[in-house]
Design an enzyme around this catalytic site. Sequence first.
Site, PDB file in Angstrom:
ATOM      1  N   HIS A 106       0.835  -1.210   0.000  1.00 44.11           N
ATOM      2  CA  HIS A 106       0.000   0.000   0.000  1.00 44.11           C
ATOM      3  C   HIS A 106       0.868   1.258   0.000  1.00 44.11           C
ATOM      4  CE1 HIS A 106      -3.768  -2.312   0.786  1.00 44.11           C
ATOM      5  NE2 HIS A 106      -2.877  -3.175   1.225  1.00 44.11           N
ATOM      6  N   HIS A 116      -8.964  -6.225   1.870  1.00 44.07           N
ATOM      7  CA  HIS A 116      -8.105  -5.365   2.697  1.00 44.07           C
ATOM      8  C   HIS A 116      -8.674  -5.169   4.100  1.00 44.07           C
ATOM      9  CE1 HIS A 116      -5.266  -2.390   3.848  1.00 44.07           C
ATOM     10  NE2 HIS A 116      -5.918  -1.327   3.473  1.00 44.07           N
ATOM     11  N   HIS A 226     -13.857   2.450   4.907  1.00 39.35           N
ATOM     12  CA  HIS A 226     -13.392   1.276   4.145  1.00 39.35           C
ATOM     13  C   HIS A 226     -14.438   0.157   4.223  1.00 39.35           C
ATOM     14  CE1 HIS A 226      -9.091   2.736   4.048  1.00 39.35           C
ATOM     15  NE2 HIS A 226      -9.077   2.013   2.954  1.00 39.35           N
TER      16      HIS A 226
END
Length: 274
Positions: A106, A116, A226
Amino acid sequence: MAVALLASLLLALLLLVPSPLSAGGDAHPGYPSGEGTCTVDSDAGGGGFWLRERGPAGRIIDITHAYVPDLPAFAPGAVAGPVVRLKHSMAEGSEYNLSELRMECHTGTHVDAPGHINQDNFAAGLDVDTLDLDVLNGPALLVDVPRNTNITAEAMEFLKIPKGVRRVLFRTLNTDRKLMWKKAGDLSYVGFTEDGAQWLVDNTDIKLVGVDYLSVAAFDHLISAHVVFFKNPDIIPVEGLKLDDVPAGIYNLHCLPLRLVGAEGSPVRCILIK
Ligand SMILES: *[C@@H]1O[C@H](CO)[C@@H](O)[C@H](O)[C@H]1NC(C)=O
Ligand SMILES: *[C@@H]1O[C@H](CO)[C@@H](O)[C@H](O)[C@H]1NC(C)=O
């Protein structure tokens, strides 16, 4: 020694094999006769093989940051580099120079895979090698996010991105602050808030979400935003893009991650073609 031998052997082979693209009249057996050249105009039709060099209208803009030791590290105090290290050096008596690559997946300009921050996606094998190249390549919109805000639901609403747009690069205050050029990570960067991410999922067709710092999510919403994105494994965040001095507008975007089997992220080369 073996490496040097192999290299010269390969070179000799390459020189022996005629290149189909250098034929200039001598049609390659694989293509219809007379169409094996690079000069046929694309309007000529006929379904044959032709290549046409891009004219001045097809400018390539590299929106990838160079992988250098001074790339910002996300964790305060951490360092990204050295990224490339000379393992065998001619200066030290080796017959060849050979480097090894070492960095977090990353680092710099990179993509996230759905595993992820989502254990189910990870367990399902949704690694970076499974990312959809049709999402990573195609028409994209580069927009300017108002500089006084993170990418909230309100900011998303303000941007009025039309339905049907599948790829958007969000340029923010991060670009003005040159954050990707600063070695020390800066956690006050702009990114999606949880409600901004949810708004995108609920109200747009966007599948590729490009941003101009290391995380698609603002630090205060690091996990929650996320989580919203990765509930939709068809959404691909592309992070750490170099959007300096690129006019807002419509481009053809091309992003090609490495096929890192089992990894939840990968460095990526992204270009825009105007
Ligand atoms: C090999 O690496 C050394 C050390 O960085 C450098 O001085 C030398 O120019 C390199 N040689 C070649 C052929 O690239
Ligand atoms: C964006 O959010 C971060 C915290 O995640 C904050 O430090 C920063 O000031 C915010 N930026 C703007 C422009 O509101």
